[in-house]
Design a protein around this motif. Structure first.
Motif, PDB file in Angstrom:
ATOM      1  N   ILE A  70       0.823  -1.124  -0.066  1.00  0.00           N
ATOM      2  CA  ILE A  70      -0.191   0.075  -0.030  1.00  0.00           C
ATOM      3  C   ILE A  70       0.861   1.198   0.159  1.00  0.00           C
ATOM      4  N   ALA A  71       2.099   1.111   0.451  1.00  0.00           N
ATOM      5  CA  ALA A  71       3.084   2.313   0.503  1.00  0.00           C
ATOM      6  C   ALA A  71       4.082   2.480  -0.536  1.00  0.00           C
ATOM      7  N   PHE A  72       4.716   1.162  -1.041  1.00  0.00           N
ATOM      8  CA  PHE A  72       5.783   1.261  -1.757  1.00  0.00           C
ATOM      9  C   PHE A  72       5.686   0.525  -3.082  1.00  0.00           C
ATOM     10  N   GLU A  73       6.282   1.053  -4.206  1.00  0.00           N
ATOM     11  CA  GLU A  73       6.470   0.399  -5.408  1.00  0.00           C
ATOM     12  C   GLU A  73       7.556  -0.838  -5.360  1.00  0.00           C
ATOM     13  N   PRO A  74       7.374  -1.619  -5.991  1.00  0.00           N
ATOM     14  CA  PRO A  74       8.630  -2.769  -6.051  1.00  0.00           C
ATOM     15  C   PRO A  74       9.519  -2.472  -6.915  1.00  0.00           C
ATOM     16  N   GLY A  75      10.831  -2.884  -6.575  1.00  0.00           N
ATOM     17  CA  GLY A  75      11.999  -2.733  -7.215  1.00  0.00           C
ATOM     18  C   GLY A  75      12.045  -3.552  -8.566  1.00  0.00           C
ATOM     19  N   THR A  76      13.044  -3.155  -9.316  1.00  0.00           N
ATOM     20  CA  THR A  76      13.141  -3.976 -10.527  1.00  0.00           C
ATOM     21  C   THR A  76      14.530  -4.258 -10.911  1.00  0.00           C
ATOM     22  N   GLU A  77      15.492  -3.306 -10.444  1.00  0.00           N
ATOM     23  CA  GLU A  77      16.931  -3.326 -10.848  1.00  0.00           C
ATOM     24  C   GLU A  77      17.792  -4.142 -10.213  1.00  0.00           C
ATOM     25  N   ALA A  78      18.813  -4.260 -10.923  1.00  0.00           N
ATOM     26  CA  ALA A  78      19.963  -5.246 -10.521  1.00  0.00           C
ATOM     27  C   ALA A  78      20.308  -5.152  -9.121  1.00  0.00           C
ATOM     28  N   MET A  79      20.760  -6.155  -8.495  1.00  0.00           N
ATOM     29  CA  MET A  79      21.014  -6.372  -7.076  1.00  0.00           C
ATOM     30  C   MET A  79      22.453  -6.656  -6.437  1.00  0.00           C
ATOM     31  N   VAL A  80      23.439  -6.413  -7.601  1.00  0.00           N
ATOM     32  CA  VAL A  80      24.882  -6.597  -7.302  1.00  0.00           C
ATOM     33  C   VAL A  80      25.736  -5.376  -7.447  1.00  0.00           C
ATOM     34  N   PHE A  81      26.850  -5.610  -6.746  1.00  0.00           N
ATOM     35  CA  PHE A  81      27.708  -4.385  -6.934  1.00  0.00           C
ATOM     36  C   PHE A  81      29.150  -5.033  -6.465  1.00  0.00           C
ATOM     37  N   ASP A  82      30.120  -4.214  -7.027  1.00  0.00           N
ATOM     38  CA  ASP A  82      31.492  -4.760  -6.796  1.00  0.00           C
ATOM     39  C   ASP A  82      32.205  -4.073  -5.456  1.00  0.00           C
ATOM     40  N   VAL A  83      32.853  -4.723  -4.659  1.00  0.00           N
ATOM     41  CA  VAL A  83      33.854  -4.108  -3.900  1.00  0.00           C
ATOM     42  C   VAL A  83      35.298  -4.711  -4.099  1.00  0.00           C
ATOM     43  N   ASP A  84      36.205  -3.964  -4.445  1.00  0.00           N
ATOM     44  CA  ASP A  84      37.486  -4.625  -4.717  1.00  0.00           C
ATOM     45  C   ASP A  84      37.207  -5.785  -5.717  1.00  0.00           C
ATOM     46  N   SER A  85      37.736  -7.000  -5.477  1.00  0.00           N
ATOM     47  CA  SER A  85      37.555  -8.076  -6.053  1.00  0.00           C
ATOM     48  C   SER A  85      36.231  -8.859  -5.666  1.00  0.00           C
ATOM     49  N   ALA A  86      35.344  -8.516  -4.988  1.00  0.00           N
ATOM     50  CA  ALA A  86      34.361  -9.330  -4.386  1.00  0.00           C
ATOM     51  C   ALA A  86      32.985  -8.643  -5.015  1.00  0.00           C
ATOM     52  N   ILE A  88      28.956  -8.245  -4.565  1.00  0.00           N
ATOM     53  CA  ILE A  88      27.964  -8.461  -3.391  1.00  0.00           C
ATOM     54  C   ILE A  88      26.897  -8.304  -3.993  1.00  0.00           C
ATOM     55  N   GLY A  89      25.961  -9.205  -3.363  1.00  0.00           N
ATOM     56  CA  GLY A  89      24.356  -8.858  -3.869  1.00  0.00           C
ATOM     57  C   GLY A  89      23.909  -8.342  -2.720  1.00  0.00           C
ATOM     58  N   ILE A  90      22.570  -8.030  -2.888  1.00  0.00           N
ATOM     59  CA  ILE A  90      21.594  -7.259  -1.724  1.00  0.00           C
ATOM     60  C   ILE A  90      20.230  -7.900  -2.232  1.00  0.00           C
ATOM     61  N   ASN A  91      19.708  -8.221  -0.774  1.00  0.00           N
ATOM     62  CA  ASN A  91      18.449  -8.530  -0.771  1.00  0.00           C
ATOM     63  C   ASN A  91      17.800  -7.968   0.452  1.00  0.00           C
ATOM     64  N   ILE A  92      16.542  -7.487   0.477  1.00  0.00           N
ATOM     65  CA  ILE A  92      15.917  -6.812   1.828  1.00  0.00           C
ATOM     66  C   ILE A  92      14.932  -7.777   2.309  1.00  0.00           C
ATOM     67  N   CYS A  93      15.197  -8.262   3.600  1.00  0.00           N
ATOM     68  CA  CYS A  93      14.134  -8.787   4.319  1.00  0.00           C
ATOM     69  C   CYS A  93      13.550  -9.827   3.758  1.00  0.00           C
ATOM     70  N   CYS A  94      12.236  -9.645   3.327  1.00  0.00           N
ATOM     71  CA  CYS A  94      11.238 -11.124   2.969  1.00  0.00           C
ATOM     72  C   CYS A  94      11.802 -11.270   1.284  1.00  0.00           C
ATOM     73  N   ALA A 110      27.510 -13.017  -7.627  1.00  0.00           N
ATOM     74  CA  ALA A 110      27.654 -12.503  -6.100  1.00  0.00           C
ATOM     75  C   ALA A 110      28.067 -13.749  -5.402  1.00  0.00           C
ATOM     76  N   LYS A 111      29.266 -13.492  -4.446  1.00  0.00           N
ATOM     77  CA  LYS A 111      29.698 -14.418  -3.600  1.00  0.00           C
ATOM     78  C   LYS A 111      29.386 -14.192  -2.129  1.00  0.00           C
ATOM     79  N   VAL A 112      28.869 -12.891  -1.889  1.00  0.00           N
ATOM     80  CA  VAL A 112      28.265 -12.540  -0.517  1.00  0.00           C
ATOM     81  C   VAL A 112      26.862 -11.968  -0.829  1.00  0.00           C
ATOM     82  N   LEU A 113      26.172 -12.294   0.079  1.00  0.00           N
ATOM     83  CA  LEU A 113      24.603 -11.572   0.105  1.00  0.00           C
ATOM     84  C   LEU A 113      24.540 -10.909   1.367  1.00  0.00           C
ATOM     85  N   VAL A 114      24.107  -9.579   1.182  1.00  0.00           N
ATOM     86  CA  VAL A 114      23.623  -8.557   2.282  1.00  0.00           C
ATOM     87  C   VAL A 114      22.252  -8.574   2.367  1.00  0.00           C
ATOM     88  N   CYS A 115      21.662  -8.597   3.514  1.00  0.00           N
ATOM     89  CA  CYS A 115      20.461  -8.463   3.612  1.00  0.00           C
ATOM     90  C   CYS A 115      19.904  -7.737   4.739  1.00  0.00           C
TER      91      CYS A 115
END
Length: 132
Positions: A70-86, A88-94, A110-115
């Motif tokens: 009721i409040a938010f639009e869903p996202g659609t974009e890519a969820m990975v980024f690079d830090v040095d040679s790693a 990283i993927g991002i998810n949020i909660c659910c 992605a080799k690491v997932l941040v949530c």
């Protein structure tokens, strides 16, 4: 709920967000922060990855809870980024409840997932927003 959320939402293209980034300039580690993002008339449940005051990636939660819809639009974009040679993927909660979210990060290397997960809302709201 949307009225309250609009008071705490931040547009990533504004001077307000630039001031937030400035607070992280001296911090070496990458920090992933959850926030309510505003873009135009839309709100998103988002996470941003910041390093030394620079925005590395913004991720908008794809799998919204029933109450979030009721409040938010869903996202659609890519969820990975690079830090040095790693990579990283991002998810949020659910998002973690949906195998395709995790698989999408893995397929993107992605080799690491941040949530980031947070339930800092008032208890009565949390009861309304939780899955049935």
């Amino acid at each position: 709920h949307p009225k309250y959320l609009s008071t705490v939402a931040i547009d990533l293209a504004t001077a307000d967000f630039e001031r937030v980034l400035k607070e992280f300039e001296a911090l070496e580690p990458v920090v992933v922060v959850g926030l309510v993002e505003r873009e135009g008339d839309f709100l998103y449940n988002s996470a941003v990855a910041i390093r030394r005051g620079k925005l590395l990636r913004r991720y908008r939660k794809v799998h919204l809870l029933r109450g979030e819809e009721i409040a938010f639009e869903p996202g659609t974009e890519a969820m990975v980024f690079d830090v040095d040679s790693a990579r990283i993927g991002i998810n949020i909660c659910c998002d973690l409840n949906f195998h395709e979210s995790v698989e999408r990060c893995a397929k993107a290397g992605a080799k690491v997932l941040v949530c980031p997960c947070s339930n800092m809302m008032p208890g009565a709201w949390a009861e309304e927003w939780k899955p049935a």
